[in-house]
Design an enzyme around this catalytic site. Structure first.
Site, PDB file in Angstrom:
ATOM      1  N   TYR A   1      -6.130   6.647   4.313  1.00 19.73           N
ATOM      2  CA  TYR A   1      -6.302   5.671   3.237  1.00 19.73           C
ATOM      3  C   TYR A   1      -5.566   4.356   3.569  1.00 19.73           C
ATOM      4  O   TYR A   1      -6.145   3.263   3.513  1.00 19.73           O
ATOM      5  CB  TYR A   1      -5.802   6.241   1.894  1.00 19.73           C
ATOM      6  CG  TYR A   1      -5.622   5.140   0.894  1.00 19.73           C
ATOM      7  CD1 TYR A   1      -6.728   4.617   0.225  1.00 19.73           C
ATOM      8  CD2 TYR A   1      -4.377   4.553   0.684  1.00 19.73           C
ATOM      9  CE1 TYR A   1      -6.600   3.551  -0.633  1.00 19.73           C
ATOM     10  CE2 TYR A   1      -4.240   3.482  -0.173  1.00 19.73           C
ATOM     11  CZ  TYR A   1      -5.350   2.989  -0.825  1.00 19.73           C
ATOM     12  OH  TYR A   1      -5.221   1.921  -1.652  1.00 19.73           O
TER      13      TYR A   1
ATOM     14  N   ASP B   1      -9.282   7.170  -1.875  1.00 23.25           N
ATOM     15  CA  ASP B   1      -8.089   7.737  -2.502  1.00 23.25           C
ATOM     16  C   ASP B   1      -8.516   8.369  -3.827  1.00 23.25           C
ATOM     17  O   ASP B   1      -9.716   8.466  -4.126  1.00 23.25           O
ATOM     18  CB  ASP B   1      -7.002   6.673  -2.694  1.00 23.25           C
ATOM     19  CG  ASP B   1      -7.368   5.638  -3.748  1.00 23.25           C
ATOM     20  OD1 ASP B   1      -8.553   5.587  -4.151  1.00 23.25           O
ATOM     21  OD2 ASP B   1      -6.483   4.891  -4.183  1.00 23.25           O
TER      22      ASP B   1
ATOM     23  N   GLU C   1       0.828  -1.208   0.000  1.00 22.88           N
ATOM     24  CA  GLU C   1       0.000   0.000   0.000  1.00 22.88           C
ATOM     25  C   GLU C   1       0.867   1.264   0.000  1.00 22.88           C
ATOM     26  O   GLU C   1       0.539   2.237  -0.661  1.00 22.88           O
ATOM     27  CB  GLU C   1      -0.963   0.014   1.198  1.00 22.88           C
ATOM     28  CG  GLU C   1      -2.089  -1.008   1.098  1.00 22.88           C
ATOM     29  CD  GLU C   1      -3.016  -0.765  -0.098  1.00 22.88           C
ATOM     30  OE1 GLU C   1      -3.039   0.355  -0.629  1.00 22.88           O
ATOM     31  OE2 GLU C   1      -3.708  -1.722  -0.503  1.00 22.88           O
TER      32      GLU C   1
END
Ligand code: SF4
Length: 331
Positions: free
Chosen positions: A119, A137, A38
């Site tokens: 996020y 996002d 991520e």
């Protein structure tokens, strides 16, 4: 939207089950690996991330290995991926987790790790621990603004809050990992920024933006900043099997500790040789047009070091330095 939610959710999850790409971070629920993916994927394309992700995890297969690694080694492995504060923060997060002994398993605790924003915390908490938290996002904002025909500026707090609330209603509480990943996948592969593939979209029959003919106008963003062009000349000064490099100071705001090729004005008295080529590089709204010149120097230059060409791959080099060295066939 509220009335449509169960149907939209079902269509999205069914589509994802058959259309999802096989990516290495989708074969695991290990929170450390998901966190690495991520963080790497922030503002970076999947195809760019893939080789970095594999190399990074081969070097640091567990959070303790990353926590204990020398920072220069971590930055060298990240070199070329950009946004280097991500690498520093990821290592700081690894150190917090290693000291703690276990990976935090709630949204709030994950959000408290260095460099982890809303996020990333929502992504890790939902994918690894089943937390019912919708991610928000750029991809999700784009898809949802089109789906809802949301005309508000997506940079404004009020619009983001409206879209966030809709994304939260859309989330399947029984499968938050699948829901979040499906929405992100739709943004990455179908509801594309410039040419959305509405004909193959699972939401094509319900998408308000499509029904109202607004797809090309959404999402609404404030006027883009004008691109500023900057001209630079970088020097490749060689001596035997070494090349002259400058290290950015520890106090520099951006990319502290990274190695650069010197600019012409930083090497007084350098004799310029032939041009080795040109390339351009964009950072936010700056577009650098860089000429790479061979050069010679007669005396030592303060603040610069000779570095062996054979060891360049193990140094944290800025992306511009890597590109310039490639132009000079030195990397
Ligand atoms: S129908 Fe088109 S605009 Fe609407 S969500 Fe699908 S791809 Fe995006």
């Amino acid at each position: 939207m509220t009335g449509l939610t169960p149907q939209a959710r079902k269509l999205l999850l069914n589509w994802y089950a058959t259309a999802k790409r096989d990516l290495p971070w989708r074969r695991t629920r290990d929170p450390y690996r998901i966190l690495v993916s991520e963080v790497m994927l922030q503002q970076t394309r999947v195809t760019t991330v893939l080789p970095y992700y594999k190399r990074f995890l081969a070097q640091y297969p567990a959070v303790e290995a990353l926590a204990a690694a020398p920072e220069q080694e971590v930055l060298a492995l990240w070199s070329g991926l950009g946004y280097y504060s991500r690498a520093r923060n990821l290592q700081k997060a690894a150190q917090v987790i290693a000291r703690r002994g276990t990976f935090p398993d709630t949204y709030e605790q994950i959000r408290g790790l260095p460099g982890v924003g809303d996020y990333t915390a929502a992504a890790v908490a939902s994918i690894c621990f089943g937390a019912p938290r919708a991610v928000l996002d750029g991809n999700v904002l784009r898809v949802m603004s089109r789906f809802l025909a949301e005309r508000g500026d997506i940079k404004s707090k009020a619009t983001r809050a409206r879209i966030g609330a809709a994304a939260q209603r859309l989330l399947d509480p029984a499968n938050p990992a699948g829901s979040n990943q499906a929405l992100m996948e739709l943004g990455a592969t179908v509801c594309l920024p410039r040419n959305p593939l509405c004909d193959i979209c699972p939401w094509s029959a319900f998408c308000e933006g499509r029904k109202q003919g607004l797809v090309r106008e959404l999402p609404v963003t404030p006027g883009r900043r004008q691109t500023v062009q900057i001209q630079q000349t970088l020097l490749v000064v060689r001596r035997a099997d070494k090349v002259l490099l400058r290290q950015r100071g520890a106090a520099e705001r951006r990319m502290a500790g990274f190695w650069e090729l010197p600019e012409h004005h930083e090497v007084p008295g350098a004799t310029l040789g032939p041009s080795l080529g040109q390339f351009s590089h964009s950072i936010t709204h700056h577009r650098y047009v860089i000429e790479v010149r061979e050069a010679n120097i007669g005396r030592r230059v303060a603040g610069m070091c000779w570095k062996p060409v054979a060891g360049l791959a193990h140094l944290p080099l800025s992306t511009i330095a890597r590109k310039a060295l490639r132009v000079a066939s030195t990397f």
